[in-house]
Design an enzyme around this catalytic site. Sequence first.
Site, PDB file in Angstrom:
ATOM      1  N   THR A 209      44.244  36.632 -32.014  1.00 46.81           N
ATOM      2  CA  THR A 209      43.018  37.267 -32.507  1.00 46.81           C
ATOM      3  C   THR A 209      42.744  36.768 -33.921  1.00 46.81           C
ATOM      4  OG1 THR A 209      41.856  39.392 -32.671  1.00 46.81           O
ATOM      5  CG2 THR A 209      44.119  39.386 -33.425  1.00 46.81           C
ATOM      6  N   ASN A 210      41.882  37.438 -34.662  1.00 45.45           N
ATOM      7  CA  ASN A 210      41.594  37.050 -36.047  1.00 45.45           C
ATOM      8  C   ASN A 210      41.447  38.314 -36.892  1.00 45.45           C
ATOM      9  OD1 ASN A 210      38.701  37.905 -35.917  1.00 45.45           O
ATOM     10  ND2 ASN A 210      38.665  36.299 -34.357  1.00 45.45           N
ATOM     11  N   HIS A 211      41.152  38.131 -38.174  1.00 41.97           N
ATOM     12  CA  HIS A 211      41.177  39.272 -39.101  1.00 41.97           C
ATOM     13  C   HIS A 211      39.904  40.123 -39.098  1.00 41.97           C
ATOM     14  CE1 HIS A 211      44.951  38.341 -40.945  1.00 41.97           C
ATOM     15  NE2 HIS A 211      44.584  37.094 -41.194  1.00 41.97           N
ATOM     16  N   SER A 212      38.935  39.826 -38.250  1.00 39.63           N
ATOM     17  CA  SER A 212      37.681  40.586 -38.290  1.00 39.63           C
ATOM     18  C   SER A 212      37.937  42.087 -38.062  1.00 39.63           C
ATOM     19  CB  SER A 212      36.735  40.065 -37.202  1.00 39.63           C
ATOM     20  OG  SER A 212      35.658  40.951 -37.042  1.00 39.63           O
ATOM     21  N   ALA A 276      33.439  37.886 -34.390  1.00 40.83           N
ATOM     22  CA  ALA A 276      34.270  36.711 -34.667  1.00 40.83           C
ATOM     23  C   ALA A 276      34.932  36.335 -33.344  1.00 40.83           C
ATOM     24  CB  ALA A 276      35.303  37.048 -35.725  1.00 40.83           C
TER      25      ALA A 276
END
Length: 405
Positions: A209-212, A276
């Site tokens: 995943t990502n930091h969004s 994101a």
Amino acid sequence: MDLKGKSVVVGVCGGIAAYKVVEVVSRLKKMGAEVDVIMTANARKFVTPLTFRSLSHRPVVTDMFSDPEYWEIKHVSLAQKADLFIIAPATANIIGKLASGIADDMLTTTVVATKAPVLVVPAMNHDMYANAIVQRNIRTLRELGYIFMEPDTGRMAEGSSGKGRLPEPSAIVEKACSILKSEQDLAGIRIMVTAGPTRESIDPVRYITNHSSGKMGYAVAQAARERGADVLLISGPAEVECPDGVRLISVTTAQEMEEAVLANFENSDVVVMAAAVADYRPAEVSETKIKKNGDEMVLRLVKNPDILKKLGTMKGNRILVGFSAETDDLEGNAADKLESKNLDMIVANDVTMEGAGFGTDTNIIKILKCDGTVIDLPLMSKLEAAHRILDEVRGLAYAAGDAGL
Ligand code: CTP
């Protein structure tokens, strides 16, 4: 804020916090609003109508069947003249009645008849507030567009502590002002907003995943709703609560997000892709937990669909807004995406700048439009940034309307 010309109807229910609403009425009146107070029978056991009448300089409505000469106004006319309705303290009883459509006294009949935004400010014993039926009723009303304030946590009148105290009068007035000042300039426009990260499974316990955090997209959804738009939010796993009056479709992966977006594209006038979306996903998802065999592990990734790019090929007269989170050459990269994805607008932010990164409540954005305009905005809250983005969307929507599109 000057509230001259604004009409606020305050419905007071039977709870000890009714005394705090006296100050709410006083503050609204001082700011220039015309304030009408409706009291339930139980509210009158805590505070007298005379208190509210003295502050509002208007007759206080207490009884549906009293002599019209006394209170002068029929419930329908109060419902019609209101620019905002505030119910405070909102008891479990009034919340339950409204959620069930019961209209059996002056306050409930007036709320049922009004088209004004209704701000509900609950205050009750913390166990009552946590009760599943009360929470279900709050959810029902939120889905219908009622705006709720969260109660404060602290010592309650009966001695115990918990979540159920009426927020401070200043906070209630601030919220009322923010609702009153929002123009309904996006009424009738259907806006689809995507938000949050996507999550791509590696095995049953791990994912990419990502930091969004989802905060920017949720702010756009909230701002659009405040301005009267019909808002659909399609969100990956985010840390924020869905704003009142916004329809939410929760998704996990990029492919699920694509499916939900495409299914609702036909019925959207504007799409704001703040999500994101993970560009890649694992080529294979292991059905069992992958064991740590060896010092290295190679994960093969395959490309996810570029949802926004696809929308760009089928946009018709819709307005498409993209986001571009960058760490370098902000304007150059954003301009490339604006063109390659056939967008009307792109919102660019440099995630390395303080106050503009992931998870913050603020942002520093640049808005690039397809006519070459670049709008450089300073640090501001994500909600304010959302309003600035929507100002530009409104401009494009009105221009499209004027051109007969
Ligand atoms: N987007 C999308 N589908 C994807 C990836 C991104 O719809 N698979 C959308 C995002 O919601 C955002 C915009 O496209 O509005 C971002 O553009 P993109 O070029 O994908 O940005 P990055 O993923 O940051 O690209 P890069 O890694 O090339 O900078």
